[in-house]
Design a protein around this motif. Structure first.
Motif, PDB file in Angstrom:
ATOM      1  N   GLU A  25       7.297  -1.997  -4.230  1.00  9.40           N
ATOM      2  CA  GLU A  25       7.004  -2.192  -2.816  1.00  9.40           C
ATOM      3  C   GLU A  25       7.133  -0.884  -2.040  1.00  9.40           C
ATOM      4  O   GLU A  25       7.974  -0.047  -2.351  1.00  9.40           O
ATOM      5  N   GLY A  26       6.270  -0.701  -1.061  1.00 15.66           N
ATOM      6  CA  GLY A  26       6.385   0.425  -0.141  1.00 15.66           C
ATOM      7  C   GLY A  26       6.192   1.784  -0.780  1.00 15.66           C
ATOM      8  O   GLY A  26       6.665   2.785  -0.278  1.00 15.66           O
ATOM      9  N   GLY A  27       5.479   1.832  -1.911  1.00 13.35           N
ATOM     10  CA  GLY A  27       5.170   3.114  -2.527  1.00 13.35           C
ATOM     11  C   GLY A  27       6.303   3.683  -3.371  1.00 13.35           C
ATOM     12  O   GLY A  27       6.188   4.773  -3.927  1.00 13.35           O
ATOM     13  N   SER A  53     -11.374   0.137 -16.431  1.00 16.42           N
ATOM     14  CA  SER A  53     -11.178  -0.978 -15.496  1.00 16.42           C
ATOM     15  C   SER A  53      -9.801  -0.905 -14.835  1.00 16.42           C
ATOM     16  O   SER A  53      -9.611  -1.422 -13.743  1.00 16.42           O
ATOM     17  N   VAL A 101       1.382  15.027 -17.475  1.00 22.12           N
ATOM     18  CA  VAL A 101       1.182  14.161 -16.301  1.00 22.12           C
ATOM     19  C   VAL A 101       0.909  12.722 -16.744  1.00 22.12           C
ATOM     20  O   VAL A 101       1.455  11.768 -16.191  1.00 22.12           O
ATOM     21  N   LEU A 154      -8.362   1.983 -13.907  1.00 22.97           N
ATOM     22  CA  LEU A 154      -8.324   3.113 -12.966  1.00 22.97           C
ATOM     23  C   LEU A 154      -9.280   2.985 -11.805  1.00 22.97           C
ATOM     24  O   LEU A 154      -8.981   3.394 -10.693  1.00 22.97           O
ATOM     25  N   SER A 155     -10.471   2.454 -12.052  1.00 15.98           N
ATOM     26  CA  SER A 155     -11.425   2.415 -10.962  1.00 15.98           C
ATOM     27  C   SER A 155     -12.012   1.029 -10.875  1.00 15.98           C
ATOM     28  O   SER A 155     -11.890   0.237 -11.792  1.00 15.98           O
ATOM     29  N   GLY A 156     -12.638   0.729  -9.791  1.00 19.15           N
ATOM     30  CA  GLY A 156     -13.239  -0.585  -9.656  1.00 19.15           C
ATOM     31  C   GLY A 156     -12.769  -1.279  -8.401  1.00 19.15           C
ATOM     32  O   GLY A 156     -11.966  -0.758  -7.636  1.00 19.15           O
ATOM     33  N   ASN A 157     -13.283  -2.473  -8.183  1.00 19.90           N
ATOM     34  CA  ASN A 157     -12.986  -3.224  -6.976  1.00 19.90           C
ATOM     35  C   ASN A 157     -12.121  -4.440  -7.258  1.00 19.90           C
ATOM     36  O   ASN A 157     -11.914  -5.264  -6.397  1.00 19.90           O
ATOM     37  N   VAL A 158     -11.641  -4.560  -8.483  1.00 18.86           N
ATOM     38  CA  VAL A 158     -10.985  -5.804  -8.860  1.00 18.86           C
ATOM     39  C   VAL A 158      -9.491  -5.636  -9.091  1.00 18.86           C
ATOM     40  O   VAL A 158      -8.677  -6.264  -8.441  1.00 18.86           O
ATOM     41  N   LEU A 159      -9.121  -4.773 -10.025  1.00 15.45           N
ATOM     42  CA  LEU A 159      -7.717  -4.634 -10.378  1.00 15.45           C
ATOM     43  C   LEU A 159      -7.067  -3.541  -9.533  1.00 15.45           C
ATOM     44  O   LEU A 159      -7.445  -2.382  -9.627  1.00 15.45           O
ATOM     45  N   ALA A 160      -6.102  -3.913  -8.699  1.00 13.57           N
ATOM     46  CA  ALA A 160      -5.429  -2.939  -7.842  1.00 13.57           C
ATOM     47  C   ALA A 160      -4.087  -2.541  -8.438  1.00 13.57           C
ATOM     48  O   ALA A 160      -3.414  -3.349  -9.066  1.00 13.57           O
ATOM     49  N   GLY A 161      -3.712  -1.281  -8.257  1.00 12.48           N
ATOM     50  CA  GLY A 161      -2.383  -0.825  -8.644  1.00 12.48           C
ATOM     51  C   GLY A 161      -2.116  -0.813 -10.130  1.00 12.48           C
ATOM     52  O   GLY A 161      -1.010  -1.090 -10.566  1.00 12.48           O
ATOM     53  N   GLU A 178      -2.908   1.943 -12.088  1.00 10.70           N
ATOM     54  CA  GLU A 178      -3.087   3.334 -12.523  1.00 10.70           C
ATOM     55  C   GLU A 178      -2.129   3.693 -13.656  1.00 10.70           C
ATOM     56  O   GLU A 178      -2.496   4.375 -14.600  1.00 10.70           O
TER      57      GLU A 178
END
Lengths: 368, 295
Positions: B47-49, B251, B36, B253-260, B262
């Motif tokens: 865009e759009g998943g 940083s 995985v 995977l989780s947190g409030n700063v870096l989005a997307g 994973e």
């Protein structure tokens, strides 16, 4: 064999994802009027009977009372999963729990996660009754997300352990604050820590386009020993490990009462040489198991009662300017907010993305 | 010979069946997660998943600050593992050759406990003891007028501080894994060596050393992997300022700063797997080799 087991398990999780999401008219309603007005929305929400939320600590921005009051007012059971979770966790929960009864109905996330989630189609557009009061720059025009509350970067200080409390970033670099200055997390994970670095940049010749001076500033604070890289919490403040904490003013101010009970005289000053403001945003999950309750929760949060509830938690609600104009704001609560003497700057999302990229590239090598 | 193979055949045919639970275990807890991770490391979302295959995440993971972090993780783990291995061997040898009594028993019992002591509790224990407002820090400051950080060079919130804390569980781990090997050194070998007129160092150079070496190297690999994958202690003590890969994964995977990010996190995890798997195999190989002598 291994592959077979893998396929079986992947297939298994894929199956549980199949939605039993209610085809209720609330799921597509973009305003209370769509459902026939507030009374109809309240009735639909009461019929659903519960509301799932995530990542809302009770001591954050007045949420403890907001959750209790909402539940009592409408007779709806409110569940908050994983109160200490991050915005990333909240958005992941929408994706991974899609179709399940316990999936979150609405989220309270940082702007980056509001915009990113809207791009991924995770949120349902909705306009609360007080939509027009929310400033244009603080909401998505299509209603997929809208700012709820925010604040400014401030400096909290234990007046019993520090002779003179610092009021600016220039102060923080003084030798007398050696081993005393802390952030509330890793700037690559914690939005308040990121904004603290950015405010320091503004105070040191940087701009919304240039966070580098802030990174250098913290590099120097670390080298001089002023910056203590421990995640500041009420516990580390009490133990004396982090007597000075740069954080959102609403979080610093909210600590005052609890810390006073523990014998700490916690004072809060919005940094006088520069400060950054930022708002969190509400968004309704497109696959909410309780679509009506999710929408009613938004109506409640953006009502005068809800917005004053944020104010009670020292957060500045999005409708604050409008409520000050109309006189619906609770003046005694507004009077409790830390004073702001400087003009706060609000970064755009593009500027924030650029700042994060710079930070990702240089933070660990500058601050060691 | 012939009859033996005839009678054995049915046993051989079904003996693999006993391994099914093992393979199931490996599939679920090792192969599947690795697959995985490898899959998501090579995906990018748009865009759009929508998402597509791409090597972009791996390129990012192996360049700039991420490469620095991987390199730093490797160096830091190697240094910690070496120090802990040497100190651990000395301690374990002292225990193994002592004439019994309370102390050796206490050491081996506490090694078993301390080897599993890590994460946040350990970090806060050190903060309480030698942090800026720590008990020991204030004691030394008040009684001796010395600052731990400035006079004694002990800065808990730095890379060397984190390595120092790692030793707290790495040394006991070394004692735990090397003690059986030290106990496997037969007294007869030493007697024979002495009887033939060898010096102490000759005994170590030609007899005990070579017998112990595979086990020592294997233990070193184990210590390296433990240090390499440690995360919570470093996170608590440096708040993400330490350039090591586990903190970069965190940083991403989780947190409030870096989005997307994973998929970048998965790519970083994959780079760690690539480092650790050969060492795990080395550990297995060395264990098997040394067990030939030491049983």
């Amino acid at each position: 064999m291994a592959l077979l087991a893998g396929t079986l398990i992947l297939g298994g999780t894929a199956c549980t994802k199949k939605a039993d999401a209610s085809a209720s008219p609330a799921a597509t309603a973009t305003s209370a009027a769509d459902l026939g007005g507030m009374d109809a929305l309240v009735a639909a929400a009461k019929a659903e009977g519960s509301l799932n939320l995530i990542a809302l600590p009770r001591d954050w921005a007045g949420y403890g009372d907001l959750l209790d009051n909402f539940g009592a007012k409408y007779g709806i059971t409110v569940t908050v999963d994983n109160p200490e979770a991050s915005s990333a966790d909240a958005v992941n929960a929408i994706k991974s729990l899609e179709g399940q009864k316990r999936a979150p109905d609405a989220v309270d996330v940082g702007t980056a996660f509001a915009i990113n989630g809207a791009k991924e189609g995770l949120y349902a557009p909705y306009r609360v009754a007080t939509w027009d009061d929310i400033p244009e720059s603080q909401k998505s025009p299509d209603g997929t997300w809208f700012a709820d509350y925010g604040g400014y970067i401030s400096i909290g200080c234990d007046a019993a352990k520090v002779t003179v409390c610092p009021a600016s970033f220039a102060d923080l670099a003084k030798p007398e604050y050696k081993g005393k200055v802390a952030l509330t997390g890793d700037p690559l994970k914690s939005n308040s820590a990121l904004m603290a670095v950015w405010s320091a940049a503004l105070a040191n010749g940087g701009s919304l386009d240039d966070i580098a001076p802030g990174i250098d500033y913290f590099g120097e604070l670390k080298a001089s020993g002023n910056y203590v890289p421990v995640k500041a919490t009420a516990a580390t403040i009490q133990s004396g490990e982090t007597p000075i904490v740069v954080d959102w003013d609403y979080l610093n101010a909210a600590k005052t009462k609890d810390l006073a009970a523990a014998g700490v005289n916690w004072t809060v000053a919005v940094s006088s040489d520069a400060t950054i403001g930022s708002y969190y945003a509400q968004a309704i999950s497109a696959t909410a198991p309780h679509p009506a309750a999710a929408r009613l929760w938004q109506e409640y949060l953006y009502s005068d009662e809800g917005q004053n509830g944020y104010l009670a938690g020292y957060a500045r609600p999005a409708r604050l300017p409008a409520m000050e104009a109309s006189g619906t704001v609770d003046a005694s609560l507004a009077g409790n907010l830390p004073k702001v003497d400087v003009k706060a700057e609000f970064p755009t999302d593009a500027e924030a993305t650029a700042a994060k990229n710079t930070l990702t590239q240089t933070w660990a090598s500058a601050v060691k | 010979m012939k009859t033996e193979s005839v009678t054995r055949r049915p046993v051989l045919r079904w003996s693999w069946f006993g391994l099914v639970p093992f393979f199931g275990y490996v599939a679920i807890f090792f192969i599947l997660p690795t697959a995985v991770i490898a899959y998501s490391a090579f995906r990018v979302s748009g865009e759009g998943g929508a998402s597509a295959f791409s090597g972009a995440n791996m390129t990012t993971a192996l360049s700039g600050p991420y490469l620095d972090a991987l390199w730093n993780s490797t160096k830091m783990s190697l240094v910690s593992a070496l120090i802990a291995a040497v100190l651990g061997v000395v301690l374990a040898y002292a225990v193994a050759t002592s004439r019994g009594g309370m102390l050796p028993r206490l050491v081996s019992t506490s090694a078993a406990v301390l080897a599993n002591f890590g994460g946040l509790p350990l970090a806060f224990l050190f903060v309480a003891a030698i942090g800026n407002a720590g008990v020991l820090t204030s004691f030394v400051q008040q009684r001796l007028g010395l600052s731990l950080r400035d006079d004694l060079g002990l800065d808990l919130y730095s890379q060397s501080g984190v390595q120092f804390v790692y030793l707290y569980f790495l040394i006991p781990l070394m004692v735990l894994v090397i003690t059986p090997a030290l106990e496997g050194l037969r007294p007869e070998w030493r007697e024979a060596s002495d009887g033939l007129g060898a010096h102490g160092w000759q005994y170590w150079r030609y007899v005990a050393g070579p017998a112990l070496l595979p086990h020592f190297l294997g233990s070193l690999a184990l210590l390296f992997c433990t240090s390499f994958s440690s995360y919570a202690t470093a996170e608590a003590l440096t708040n993400g300022t330490l350039a090591i890969t586990p903190l970069r994964i965190d940083s991403a995977l989780s947190g409030n700063v870096l989005a997307g990010q994973e998929n970048l996190g998965a790519a970083l995890a994959l780079s760690m797997i690539v480092v650790v798997v050969p060492l795990t195999l080395l550990y297995q190989l060395m264990q098997r080799r040394s067990s030939r002598w030491l049983q």
